[in-house]
Design an enzyme around this catalytic site. Structure first.
Site, PDB file in Angstrom:
ATOM      1  N   HIS A 179     -14.219   0.766   5.098  1.00 23.63           N
ATOM      2  CA  HIS A 179     -13.164   0.028   4.395  1.00 23.63           C
ATOM      3  C   HIS A 179     -12.075  -0.328   5.387  1.00 23.63           C
ATOM      4  O   HIS A 179     -12.092   0.114   6.533  1.00 23.63           O
ATOM      5  CB  HIS A 179     -12.608   0.813   3.205  1.00 23.63           C
ATOM      6  CG  HIS A 179     -11.861   2.052   3.569  1.00 23.63           C
ATOM      7  ND1 HIS A 179     -12.477   3.159   4.109  1.00 23.63           N
ATOM      8  CD2 HIS A 179     -10.544   2.365   3.471  1.00 23.63           C
ATOM      9  CE1 HIS A 179     -11.568   4.100   4.319  1.00 23.63           C
ATOM     10  NE2 HIS A 179     -10.391   3.638   3.951  1.00 23.63           N
TER      11      HIS A 179
ATOM     12  N   ASP B 157      -6.806   3.484  10.022  1.00 21.86           N
ATOM     13  CA  ASP B 157      -7.315   4.714  10.640  1.00 21.86           C
ATOM     14  C   ASP B 157      -8.836   4.687  10.762  1.00 21.86           C
ATOM     15  O   ASP B 157      -9.429   5.550  11.419  1.00 21.86           O
ATOM     16  CB  ASP B 157      -6.855   5.952   9.869  1.00 21.86           C
ATOM     17  CG  ASP B 157      -7.194   5.898   8.386  1.00 21.86           C
ATOM     18  OD1 ASP B 157      -6.913   4.876   7.756  1.00 21.86           O
ATOM     19  OD2 ASP B 157      -7.727   6.905   7.855  1.00 21.86           O
TER      20      ASP B 157
ATOM     21  N   HIS C  84      -8.773   0.210   5.993  1.00 20.93           N
ATOM     22  CA  HIS C  84      -7.576   0.915   6.442  1.00 20.93           C
ATOM     23  C   HIS C  84      -7.600   1.161   7.957  1.00 20.93           C
ATOM     24  O   HIS C  84      -8.654   1.428   8.537  1.00 20.93           O
ATOM     25  CB  HIS C  84      -7.412   2.220   5.672  1.00 20.93           C
ATOM     26  CG  HIS C  84      -6.948   2.018   4.261  1.00 20.93           C
ATOM     27  ND1 HIS C  84      -7.161   2.926   3.254  1.00 20.93           N
ATOM     28  CD2 HIS C  84      -6.278   0.984   3.683  1.00 20.93           C
ATOM     29  CE1 HIS C  84      -6.638   2.477   2.131  1.00 20.93           C
ATOM     30  NE2 HIS C  84      -6.105   1.304   2.360  1.00 20.93           N
TER      31      HIS C  84
END
Length: 263
Positions: free
Chosen positions: A78, A82, A80
């Site tokens: 996904h 990080d 994000h």
């Protein structure tokens, strides 16, 4: 000596086809840090990387060393940062193509990942399973003996729902799909320790979400119709570290949205 989680910067074997490198980016939202998974069938000469992690040169270089630069493909769970911040440095180091559910994270590959697709690489068949809820673009990857769940199911704690495009209805459906796909298979999460069987962890997640939903329902009854999400957080998460309240607010908003449409 057998390594155990967390083992920063050290390649830790988890299953016959999966090993993990833990990025040194611990925090309230990342737990011990981001797990970068390296997948390969026994005897394969190349690897599949799942989530290159944050923008951290040392972590990207550790991935390149562990794979000998032989990365057939990188997959993204996904959007994000990080999980995606290290994409471009890993591409520079290894030349890997990168595939994701969103075009912004594609590198050197024409087709975005799609639900039900089976990816053939590094001697493995990897089934793509759309698991929206944490985010709208969240994907899990199903192997013969394990499921990589990104942030949809973590190794400890529970998941925040990003209400930019994540919904509780989607999330509950994704947990059901993971229970069906992952019973008896190892859980390989993007944060926290792995588990030998996904199913009991997923069932705990379902029960936890249902419990929180009832707590939010009770808070709405106390506060009156259309309360602010943060007012609900102050009631439902009164015993939780206040540094986590902003993250909790996003999940509470998702639950309020769910109650408005599902009752």
């Amino acid at each position: 000596m057998t390594l155990t989680h967390p083992a920063y910067g050290q390649l830790r074997r988890v299953t016959p086809t999966a090993a993990v490198l833990l990025a040194d980016n611990p925090g309230h939202m990342t737990l011990d840090g981001t797990n970068t998974w390296l997948l390969a069938a026994p005897g394969a000469s190349e690897y599949v990387v799942v989530d290159p992690g944050p923008e951290d040169a040392a972590h990207s270089e550790a991935i390149a060393r562990a794979t000998g630069g032989r990365v057939a493909l990188t997959l993204i769970t996904h959007r994000h940062p990080d999980h995606t911040g290290g994409i471009d440095r890993l591409v520079e180091l290894t030349g890997t193509p990168v595939r994701a559910a969103e075009s912004a994270h594609q590198r050197g590959a024409a087709d975005m990942l799609s639900d039900g697709e089976v990816v053939q690489a590094a001697g493995l068949s990897i089934r793509v399973l759309a698991t929206p809820g944490h985010t709208g673009d969240s994907l899990s990857f199903v192997l013969d003996d394990a499921v990589l769940t990104g942030d949809t199911i973590l190794g400890s704690g529970t998941t925040v729902l990003d209400t930019t495009d994540g919904t509780l209805a989607d999330y509950l459906a994704s947990l059901d799909a993971l229970i069906e796909a992952g019973a008896g298979k190892a859980l390989l999460p993007a944060h926290g320790p792995d588990h030998p069987d996904l199913e009991p962890v997923a069932r705990y997640y379902v029960a936890h979400r249902r419990q929180r939903l009832e707590q939010v329902r009770a808070a709405v009854a106390e506060l009156g119709p259309d309360p602010e999400a943060m007012d609900v957080v102050r009631i439902v998460y009164a015993d939780v570290d206040q540094r986590l309240w902003l993250a909790a607010r996003s999940s509470v908003q998702a639950q309020l949205d769910y109650l408005r449409t599902h009752g």
